[in-house]
Design an enzyme around this catalytic site. Structure first.
Site, mmCIF file in Angstrom:
data_model
loop_
_atom_site.group_PDB
_atom_site.id
_atom_site.type_symbol
_atom_site.label_atom_id
_atom_site.label_comp_id
_atom_site.label_asym_id
_atom_site.label_seq_id
_atom_site.Cartn_x
_atom_site.Cartn_y
_atom_site.Cartn_z
ATOM 1 N N GLY A 39 33.297 26.667 39.558
ATOM 2 C CA GLY A 39 32.352 25.765 39.441
ATOM 3 C C GLY A 39 31.852 26.404 38.472
ATOM 4 N N ARG A 89 39.042 23.393 39.320
ATOM 5 C CA ARG A 89 39.812 24.571 40.207
ATOM 6 C C ARG A 89 41.176 24.539 39.452
ATOM 7 N NH1 ARG A 89 35.030 27.207 42.687
ATOM 8 N NH2 ARG A 89 33.139 25.980 43.212
ATOM 9 N N ASP A 109 35.337 35.033 40.518
ATOM 10 C CA ASP A 109 36.467 35.676 41.385
ATOM 11 C C ASP A 109 37.652 34.710 40.587
ATOM 12 O OD1 ASP A 109 36.250 38.486 41.771
ATOM 13 O OD2 ASP A 109 36.321 37.227 43.596
ATOM 14 N N THR A 123 29.659 32.416 37.583
ATOM 15 C CA THR A 123 29.268 31.932 38.415
ATOM 16 C C THR A 123 27.977 31.702 38.959
ATOM 17 O OG1 THR A 123 29.709 31.911 41.841
ATOM 18 C CG2 THR A 123 30.423 34.510 39.821
ATOM 19 N N ASP A 160 26.563 32.536 42.005
ATOM 20 C CA ASP A 160 27.186 33.431 43.328
ATOM 21 C C ASP A 160 26.518 34.724 43.424
ATOM 22 O OD1 ASP A 160 27.752 31.175 44.623
ATOM 23 O OD2 ASP A 160 29.779 31.131 45.300
ATOM 24 N N ASP A 218 28.309 37.160 42.311
ATOM 25 C CA ASP A 218 29.615 37.665 43.971
ATOM 26 C C ASP A 218 30.987 38.525 43.293
ATOM 27 O OD1 ASP A 218 30.594 35.477 43.118
ATOM 28 O OD2 ASP A 218 30.945 34.950 45.746
ATOM 29 N N ARG A 221 28.810 30.829 49.217
ATOM 30 C CA ARG A 221 29.888 30.792 50.733
ATOM 31 C C ARG A 221 30.510 32.404 51.262
ATOM 32 N NH1 ARG A 221 34.431 26.716 48.477
ATOM 33 N NH2 ARG A 221 33.866 27.544 46.423
HETATM 34 O O1 F6P Z 1 30.953 28.030 42.057
HETATM 35 C C1 F6P Z 1 30.103 29.021 43.389
HETATM 36 C C2 F6P Z 1 29.958 27.374 44.170
HETATM 37 O O2 F6P Z 1 28.978 27.298 44.124
HETATM 38 C C3 F6P Z 1 29.651 28.419 45.626
HETATM 39 O O3 F6P Z 1 28.092 28.806 45.618
HETATM 40 C C4 F6P Z 1 30.316 26.978 46.546
HETATM 41 O O4 F6P Z 1 29.974 27.493 47.561
HETATM 42 C C5 F6P Z 1 31.350 26.234 45.694
HETATM 43 O O5 F6P Z 1 31.135 26.926 44.448
HETATM 44 C C6 F6P Z 1 31.164 24.314 45.565
HETATM 45 O O6 F6P Z 1 31.990 24.641 45.808
HETATM 46 P P1 F6P Z 1 32.507 22.985 44.517
HETATM 47 O O7 F6P Z 1 31.797 22.488 43.715
HETATM 48 O O8 F6P Z 1 33.811 22.387 44.891
HETATM 49 O O9 F6P Z 1 31.960 21.760 45.677
#
Ligand code: F6P
Length: 351
Positions: free
Chosen positions: A43, A104, A135, A157, A159, A161, A203
């Site tokens: 992300g 991703r 991660d 990120t 998050d 995390d 998440r």
């Molecule tokens: O990068 C982290 C994040 O923003 C999380 O907080 C979220 O759950 C996820 O990515 C959403 O991913 P995507 O961009 O694939 O919808």
């Protein structure tokens, strides 16, 4: 430099390998890097551009040829690799997103995919790869390191995390964005005497929800790390508030816990108070990075280049006790992180 240790015929399961720790290797036996690649993965997060810019500019100042890989590991796998000069990162510092783009990559979760990425590093003569991401991206970087390709990770990120570091690039901007949105939602919730249920990102981690909840004076904050009782921790708090004359309510839910829609419905059914859900979603990932994110990203980018200059590969750049540092990639990825009890207790004292 070409350090790839395996080919298709003798590749063991990458999971069974350990990335070399260069602190235990005689530096004279390690060739210095000449060409360095950089990519963003997973992300996007505000401040990623500032990190790329710092890596590129500090890398050029250190005498390296710098290369940008577009679309994360997917681009590496496909050989989407181009030279970057100092000017190519002009006007990026203040921009959200990542100008290298990100993805991703499922392919990179397979051993053959990783091997092909390593082969691309060889083909472009990249002696080291700086991976900016979360991660999942770090796991991709570790897989490359385990088969001999030198890497450096920079935590990017929203998050927050990543266990090895106290801070991840993008966290501050996303919290400020969420806070500003919630302040606006409060205006309308208050005018209509409603309950506003707001779903924020995270998440598996409640960092954004908890801090933003404290900063916006939320009645209830639901995060994945703390089990909750809906009657006691949501309904009771709202009803107690109503009994003391409160007219509007803010409930914040981390996406890993549940959905704003369901929670708003349950609140309205149980209390009769009109409730409206809002999902902040990807809004939280955009926007111009805050000072905190630009400055941290810049310092982390410089540290990444220092590691490469010192032939200390396979490191993760971290913030520890407020200072920029680095840690072995295997050690960093074995760590776990959770929200401190202090912060949870303090949030409860305000709720
Ligand atoms: O990068 C982290 C994040 O923003 C999380 O907080 C979220 O759950 C996820 O990515 C959403 O991913 P995507 O961009 O694939 O919808």
């Amino acid at each position: 430099m070409g350090r790839l240790l395996y080919d298709e015929s003798n590749l063991p399961e990458i999971n069974t390998l350990v990335a070399p720790n260069y602190d235990n290797i005689d530096k004279d036996s390690v060739e210095p890097a000449k060409r360095v690649g950089v990519l963003t993965s997973g992300g996007d997060a505000p401040g990623m551009n500032a990190a790329i810019r710092a890596v590129v500019r500090a890398g050029i100042n250190a005498g390296f040829e710098m290369y940008g890989v577009t679309r994360g590991f997917h681009g590496l796998w496909k050989g989407e690799i181009k030279p970057l000069d100092g000017r190519s990162v002009s006007e990026t510092l203040q921009r959200g997103g990542t100008f290298l783009m990100t993805a991703r990559s499922k392919t990179f979760t397979t051993d053959q995919g990783v091997l092909k990425g390593a082969r691309m590093m060889e083909a472009y003569e990249l002696d080291a790869l700086v991976v900016i991401g979360g991660d999942g991206s770090y796991k991709g970087a570790r897989a490359l390191a385990r088969i001999g390709m030198p890497v450096i990770g920079i935590p990017g990120t929203i998050d927050n995390d990543i266990a090895s570091t106290e801070y991840t690039i993008g966290y501050d901007t996303s919290m400020n964005t969420a806070m500003q949105c919630i302040d606006k939602l409060r205006d309308t919730a208050s005018s209509h005497e409603r309950c506003s249920v707001i779903e924020v990102m995270g998440r598996h981690a409640g960092w954004i929800a908890l801090n933003v909840g404290i900063a916006t004076g939320a009645e209830s904050i639901l995060i994945p790390e703390v089990p909750y009782d809906f009657n006691r921790d949501v309904l009771r708090v709202i009803l107690d508030g109503r009994n003391t004359g409160k007219k509007h309510y803010i409930v914040i839910v981390a996406e890993g816990v549940g959905h704003a829609d369901d929670i708003a419905k349950q609140i309205e059914e149980a209390t009769g108070i009109e409730s409206r859900p809002t999902i902040l979603g990807h809004l939280q990932r955009g926007g111009s990075p805050t000072l905190r994110d630009r400055a941290t990203a810049s310092l982390m980018g410089i540290r990444a280049i220092d590691c490469i200059k010192d032939k200390r590969f396979n490191r993760l750049i971290i913030e520890k006790n407020g200072k920029i540092d680095d840690i072995d990639i295997e050690e960093g990825l074995n760590m776990t992180k959770t929200i401190t009890q202090d912060l949870i207790d303090n949030a409860k004292r305000l709720g």
